[in-house]
Design a protein around this motif. Sequence first.
Motif, PDB file in Angstrom:
ATOM      1  N   GLU A   2      31.990  20.760   6.847  1.00  0.00           N
ATOM      2  CA  GLU A   2      32.268  22.103   6.324  1.00  0.00           C
ATOM      3  C   GLU A   2      31.347  23.126   6.980  1.00  0.00           C
ATOM      4  O   GLU A   2      31.748  24.253   7.284  1.00  0.00           O
ATOM      5  N   ASP A   3      30.117  22.708   7.246  1.00  0.00           N
ATOM      6  CA  ASP A   3      29.169  23.601   7.921  1.00  0.00           C
ATOM      7  C   ASP A   3      29.515  23.776   9.390  1.00  0.00           C
ATOM      8  O   ASP A   3      29.419  24.873   9.946  1.00  0.00           O
ATOM      9  N   ALA A   4      29.934  22.651  10.051  1.00  0.00           N
ATOM     10  CA  ALA A   4      30.114  22.672  11.505  1.00  0.00           C
ATOM     11  C   ALA A   4      31.521  23.041  11.933  1.00  0.00           C
ATOM     12  O   ALA A   4      31.726  23.774  12.903  1.00  0.00           O
ATOM     13  N   ASN A   5      32.522  22.508  11.217  1.00  0.00           N
ATOM     14  CA  ASN A   5      33.912  22.701  11.641  1.00  0.00           C
ATOM     15  C   ASN A   5      34.824  22.600  10.429  1.00  0.00           C
ATOM     16  O   ASN A   5      35.298  21.518  10.092  1.00  0.00           O
ATOM     17  N   PRO A   6      35.093  23.710   9.758  1.00  0.00           N
ATOM     18  CA  PRO A   6      35.914  23.680   8.539  1.00  0.00           C
ATOM     19  C   PRO A   6      37.333  23.162   8.751  1.00  0.00           C
ATOM     20  O   PRO A   6      38.012  22.849   7.788  1.00  0.00           O
ATOM     21  N   SER A   7      37.816  23.078  10.003  1.00  0.00           N
ATOM     22  CA  SER A   7      39.197  22.645  10.247  1.00  0.00           C
ATOM     23  C   SER A   7      39.351  21.131  10.208  1.00  0.00           C
ATOM     24  O   SER A   7      40.458  20.613  10.305  1.00  0.00           O
ATOM     25  N   VAL A   8      38.232  20.390  10.071  1.00  0.00           N
ATOM     26  CA  VAL A   8      38.308  18.934  10.050  1.00  0.00           C
ATOM     27  C   VAL A   8      39.100  18.477   8.829  1.00  0.00           C
ATOM     28  O   VAL A   8      38.765  18.813   7.691  1.00  0.00           O
ATOM     29  N   LEU A   9      40.188  17.719   9.062  1.00  0.00           N
ATOM     30  CA  LEU A   9      41.015  17.216   7.969  1.00  0.00           C
ATOM     31  C   LEU A   9      40.629  15.807   7.577  1.00  0.00           C
ATOM     32  O   LEU A   9      40.701  15.428   6.416  1.00  0.00           O
ATOM     33  N   LYS A  10      40.252  15.010   8.560  1.00  0.00           N
ATOM     34  CA  LYS A  10      39.865  13.630   8.303  1.00  0.00           C
ATOM     35  C   LYS A  10      38.461  13.402   8.843  1.00  0.00           C
ATOM     36  O   LYS A  10      38.108  13.890   9.901  1.00  0.00           O
ATOM     37  N   LEU A  11      37.700  12.609   8.094  1.00  0.00           N
ATOM     38  CA  LEU A  11      36.327  12.355   8.492  1.00  0.00           C
ATOM     39  C   LEU A  11      36.188  11.098   9.326  1.00  0.00           C
ATOM     40  O   LEU A  11      35.101  10.809   9.814  1.00  0.00           O
ATOM     41  N   HIS A  12      37.267  10.353   9.480  1.00  0.00           N
ATOM     42  CA  HIS A  12      37.206   9.139  10.295  1.00  0.00           C
ATOM     43  C   HIS A  12      36.859   9.511  11.737  1.00  0.00           C
ATOM     44  O   HIS A  12      37.537  10.297  12.372  1.00  0.00           O
ATOM     45  N   GLY A  13      35.752   8.955  12.228  1.00  0.00           N
ATOM     46  CA  GLY A  13      35.310   9.262  13.580  1.00  0.00           C
ATOM     47  C   GLY A  13      34.367  10.445  13.667  1.00  0.00           C
ATOM     48  O   GLY A  13      33.837  10.724  14.750  1.00  0.00           O
ATOM     49  N   PHE A  14      34.142  11.138  12.559  1.00  0.00           N
ATOM     50  CA  PHE A  14      33.225  12.283  12.571  1.00  0.00           C
ATOM     51  C   PHE A  14      31.800  11.800  12.828  1.00  0.00           C
ATOM     52  O   PHE A  14      31.366  10.784  12.279  1.00  0.00           O
ATOM     53  N   LYS A  15      31.056  12.521  13.660  1.00  0.00           N
ATOM     54  CA  LYS A  15      29.694  12.128  14.014  1.00  0.00           C
ATOM     55  C   LYS A  15      28.681  12.994  13.264  1.00  0.00           C
ATOM     56  O   LYS A  15      28.711  14.220  13.359  1.00  0.00           O
TER      57      LYS A  15
END
Length: 539
Positions: free
Chosen positions: A246-259
């Motif tokens: 939410e802080d870095a990229n609000p467009s992220v829909l899925k957290l799978h693979g998020f670093k």
Amino acid sequence: MPGDKTLYESVKTNLGNEKTRCIGAIDIGTNSTHLLVASVATDLHTFSIDLAEKSSTRLGERDPDSGNLTAVAMERVFDALKRFKDLAFSHQVEDLIIVATSAVREAPNGREFVNRLQNELDLNVELVSGAEEARLIYLGVLSGMPFGDRPHLLVDIGGGSTEMVLADGRDAKALTSTRVGAVRLQRDFINNEPIPPERKEFLQTFIQGSLEPAATKIARRMKYGETPVMVATSGTAMAIGAIASEDANPSVLKLHGFKLTKDSLDKIISRLLVLNPEERKKLPSISDRRAEIIVPGALILQTIMEMMKVEEVVLSERALREGLVVDWMFRKGLLEDRFSLQGSIRQRTVLHQAQRFAVNSSRAQRVSSHALALYDDSRGVLHRDKGEGRDLLWAAAMLHACGQHINLSAYHKHSWYLIRHGELLGYSHSEHLMIAAIARYHRKSLPKKRHDAWQALGSKEQRKIVSEMALLLRLSVAVDRRPQPVVASIDVASEENKVTIKLIPEQSTQSLSLEQWSLSNCIPLVKSLTGVELKILLD
């Protein structure tokens, strides 16, 4: 297009065929009870998630004197399992696998509760050991993330225990389970919040001491100089990832693979430590129950990263429940070994999605073949991609027509929606968005700043790749205009500022004038976007 949700769900029409089997998995955890229903594609050796439900049953709130599961907590689980059983069998699952983890296996009355579930609900619940829980977590993560040749350190922070696994794509090298978890720490050691500094220091020391045997075992199993990729799963990791994204990229829909970086984790913990539970509940990224236990869970993750000298962790949405599905596939002979599961995650998940949305596979394969020929033979002229875009182009070509069952005239928009909200294992979040955008822009209008598909892309480099790959896909689709194949292949010759495409017919007597006309319509667009002259020849 939020109003089209039921319409999108209705196009998943081909899951009930003989190549698909439905399985249910339930995990009775310390904090929550989860249900997962999965469709297993027997021909592709993979599966997709049809339904995921969660109930905050708080089984870890045990009697402080006896350690027994409380009657209230058991009733919450009992009611949740009744609902989950009805839900699972409404999906016509052939098997419903249920496991209970640390809260039930440690409670003196845990076996009594399991017997009650068997007698009153006709549900067979298996009590899994810590090592077996770690093994299943490994299988779940393995099913959704390419390991390659590097060792991976898997961390699952539960309510009552933390599992740490050292593994590669072939096997697990170390399976550990430690009786330290978010609910357990909250219950045993946190009486006042915000947590005073001295209590925080005590918690960190306690966590480190508890995890020391597991960390030592893992370190002994690592080769000299190895640096494993750390992967975190569980509700705690996902909640922290949600705050970070939410802080870095609000467009992220899925957290799978998020670093998630160690620096970002440290900053999040500093923010959370000065808040009490009621203040944390106001954070939009986490649920009320998670807000109560996120601080001890975050401290566990922070401590592990410090102990293992790791600066970044990758999040996995797959874990124990998905591991139950994989284990079932092994037992049913649907997987030969672990390595077969890892062999081609990207390809199999794309083919599975194409199957789910009833894509004409032969046409999709023809389009993808033309697209890759264009990619390989026009490098440096129509595109200047360094290699990343080739696999994204293939995936987009295989899925570009998945929206045709919804609306033929605007199917590219519906394809974008379906791809974006679908499951593409093995691809990062940004790659997933790029595949969807390539499919979105393979026909009709070019990207505009106001388009959701364009806004979702995070960088100029991503937009450049999408633009170039979408143009190649547009040309490839233009070659394939008929239900039956007439173009056997294309020969592409490139030189400075000029590309010639020769169409080779399936049969020498076939006329390809329609395909020549279709490609010729792209000539002005190619010129305006790239400055390249496009010439179409017939064999």
